[in-house]
Design a protein around this motif. Structure first.
Motif, mmCIF file in Angstrom:
data_model
loop_
_atom_site.group_PDB
_atom_site.id
_atom_site.type_symbol
_atom_site.label_atom_id
_atom_site.label_comp_id
_atom_site.label_asym_id
_atom_site.label_seq_id
_atom_site.Cartn_x
_atom_site.Cartn_y
_atom_site.Cartn_z
ATOM 1 N N ALA A 93 48.885 35.991 46.699
ATOM 2 C CA ALA A 93 48.833 34.624 45.927
ATOM 3 C C ALA A 93 47.114 34.730 45.446
ATOM 4 C CB ALA A 93 48.780 33.560 46.806
ATOM 5 N N SER A 94 46.258 35.273 46.322
ATOM 6 C CA SER A 94 44.683 35.130 45.868
ATOM 7 C C SER A 94 44.606 36.385 44.854
ATOM 8 C CB SER A 94 43.880 35.744 47.041
ATOM 9 O OG SER A 94 44.060 34.863 48.069
ATOM 10 N N SER A 95 45.145 37.380 44.800
ATOM 11 C CA SER A 95 45.221 38.192 43.760
ATOM 12 C C SER A 95 45.563 37.764 42.495
ATOM 13 C CB SER A 95 45.932 39.733 44.133
ATOM 14 O OG SER A 95 45.694 40.502 43.100
ATOM 15 N N LEU A 96 46.615 37.126 42.389
ATOM 16 C CA LEU A 96 47.274 36.410 41.182
ATOM 17 C C LEU A 96 46.381 35.342 40.598
ATOM 18 C CD1 LEU A 96 49.660 36.661 39.456
ATOM 19 C CD2 LEU A 96 50.814 34.880 40.744
ATOM 20 N N ASP A 97 45.749 34.813 41.681
ATOM 21 C CA ASP A 97 44.680 33.759 41.060
ATOM 22 C C ASP A 97 43.428 34.401 40.452
ATOM 23 O OD1 ASP A 97 45.018 31.432 44.114
ATOM 24 O OD2 ASP A 97 46.155 31.640 42.208
ATOM 25 N N VAL A 98 43.135 35.438 40.994
ATOM 26 C CA VAL A 98 41.875 35.971 40.154
ATOM 27 C C VAL A 98 42.193 36.669 38.901
ATOM 28 C CG1 VAL A 98 40.420 38.242 40.316
ATOM 29 C CG2 VAL A 98 40.825 36.848 42.506
ATOM 30 N N HIS A 99 43.699 37.414 38.771
ATOM 31 C CA HIS A 99 44.093 37.686 37.499
ATOM 32 C C HIS A 99 43.990 36.310 36.339
ATOM 33 C CE1 HIS A 99 45.101 41.700 37.954
ATOM 34 N NE2 HIS A 99 45.704 41.451 39.264
ATOM 35 N N VAL A 100 44.320 35.249 37.173
ATOM 36 C CA VAL A 100 44.421 34.150 36.055
ATOM 37 C C VAL A 100 43.276 33.545 35.632
ATOM 38 C CG1 VAL A 100 45.020 31.578 35.971
ATOM 39 C CG2 VAL A 100 46.591 33.104 37.056
ATOM 40 N N ARG A 101 42.095 33.794 36.437
ATOM 41 C CA ARG A 101 40.902 33.460 36.172
ATOM 42 C C ARG A 101 40.167 34.514 34.783
ATOM 43 N NH1 ARG A 101 40.234 32.198 41.596
ATOM 44 N NH2 ARG A 101 39.308 34.090 42.208
ATOM 45 N N GLU A 128 37.464 45.575 39.938
ATOM 46 C CA GLU A 128 37.122 46.141 41.111
ATOM 47 C C GLU A 128 37.132 44.924 42.437
ATOM 48 O OE1 GLU A 128 33.140 47.761 40.369
ATOM 49 O OE2 GLU A 128 33.842 49.452 39.602
ATOM 50 N N THR A 129 36.618 43.769 41.953
ATOM 51 C CA THR A 129 36.845 42.647 42.927
ATOM 52 C C THR A 129 38.367 42.504 43.270
ATOM 53 O OG1 THR A 129 34.949 41.387 41.965
ATOM 54 C CG2 THR A 129 36.460 40.315 43.116
ATOM 55 N N ILE A 130 39.170 42.625 42.326
ATOM 56 C CA ILE A 130 40.719 42.439 42.772
ATOM 57 C C ILE A 130 41.250 43.356 43.746
ATOM 58 C CG2 ILE A 130 43.049 42.756 41.850
ATOM 59 C CD1 ILE A 130 41.983 41.469 39.300
ATOM 60 N N GLY A 131 40.589 44.515 43.464
ATOM 61 C CA GLY A 131 40.929 45.885 44.374
ATOM 62 C C GLY A 131 40.410 45.480 45.777
ATOM 63 N N THR A 187 42.670 44.796 49.233
ATOM 64 C CA THR A 187 42.410 45.469 50.470
ATOM 65 C C THR A 187 42.306 44.443 51.606
ATOM 66 O OG1 THR A 187 41.477 47.553 49.239
ATOM 67 C CG2 THR A 187 41.133 47.441 51.479
ATOM 68 N N SER A 188 41.420 43.618 51.326
ATOM 69 C CA SER A 188 40.901 42.734 52.393
ATOM 70 C C SER A 188 42.464 41.884 53.015
ATOM 71 C CB SER A 188 40.085 41.851 51.931
ATOM 72 O OG SER A 188 38.886 42.466 51.659
ATOM 73 N N SER A 189 43.220 41.479 51.885
ATOM 74 C CA SER A 189 44.447 40.896 52.301
ATOM 75 C C SER A 189 45.393 41.740 53.253
ATOM 76 C CB SER A 189 45.246 40.485 50.925
ATOM 77 O OG SER A 189 46.304 40.040 51.198
#
Length: 228
Positions: free
Chosen positions: A2-10, A158-161, A165-167
């Motif tokens: 969900a967090s990764s998808l939110d970053v993609h939306v932003r 890079e932030t998404i990656g 990884t953190s997730s």
């Protein structure tokens, strides 16, 4: 996820805003364009390319909205998508109006030059050269902006990656904690079970000893005091 998808939306929203601003700048250039037709055609080609990129990103955002698990997130992203789509339609209207105004201004200027003869022709050549230089400067500025935005997109990727990884690390740690908790609960049950069994064993031993001593006392009584 969900967090990764939110970053993609932003990131998608940032790119849409970038294309929107670039389109507005090109429309303003068309309004201020005094010719010739070749310069106007180049500007229009740039606008078409930006609209194509903008349309793709809006479609991407709409697809992301459909992939949301929560209805509230889906509705929020769809609302944002519709707002961007309305802004795109508004820009298309402004583009058409700017083209009409520019073409009319070019036609009027060319008629003026025909009336004023050779001096106007020389002046038109100088104006054309100035416009070419101005257009080149604008193109360089847009390319610089595009490079900066590409760098920002790369940093966001890079932030998404890192977030992904953190997730995964958090999920793995959570699974380990669950396994440890299960083991602790099992150990606690075993300890309680053994404690109960130990208490039962002690009670049985005590009863056996009591029975044994009672038997011994009874035998002694019969042997030593048979008359009682």
């Amino acid at each position: 996820m969900a967090s990764s998808l939110d970053v993609h939306v932003r990131i998608c929203g940032q790119e849409i805003i970038k294309y929107d601003l670039e389109i507005k700048a090109l429309i303003q250039d068309i309004r201020e364009c005094s010719g010739p037709q070749a310069v106007l055609m180049d500007l229009n080609a740039d606008v078409k390319g930006k609209f194509s990129q903008l349309r793709e990103r809006i479609q991407d955002m709409e697809q992301m909205a459909k992939e949301q698990d929560r209805e509230s997130d889906k509705n929020a992203i769809m609302t944002e998508t519709e707002a961007h789509r309305k802004q795109m339609l508004s820009n298309q209207t402004a583009w058409r109006k700017a083209n009409l105004a520019c073409k009319l201004a070019i036609d009027n200027r060319e008629k003026d030059e025909l009336l004023h003869g050779g001096d106007s022709v020389r002046q038109r050549k100088a104006t054309k050269e100035n416009l070419v230089q101005t257009s080149s400067g604008i193109t360089e500025n847009l390319m610089s902006i595009s490079r900066m935005m590409a760098q920002q997109v790369k940093q966001s990727e890079e932030t998404i990656g890192s977030l992904a990884t953190s997730s995964r690390t958090v999920l793995e740690t959570n699974e380990e904690f669950k396994a440890m908790t299960s083991t602790i609960h099992l150990g606690r049950k075993l300890i309680l079970k053994y404690n109960r069994r130990e208490l039962t064993d002690k009670l049985l031993i005590f009863l056996a000893l009591a029975l044994f001593f009672a038997t011994v006392l009874y035998i002694l009584k019969k042997r030593l005091f048979p008359f009682i």
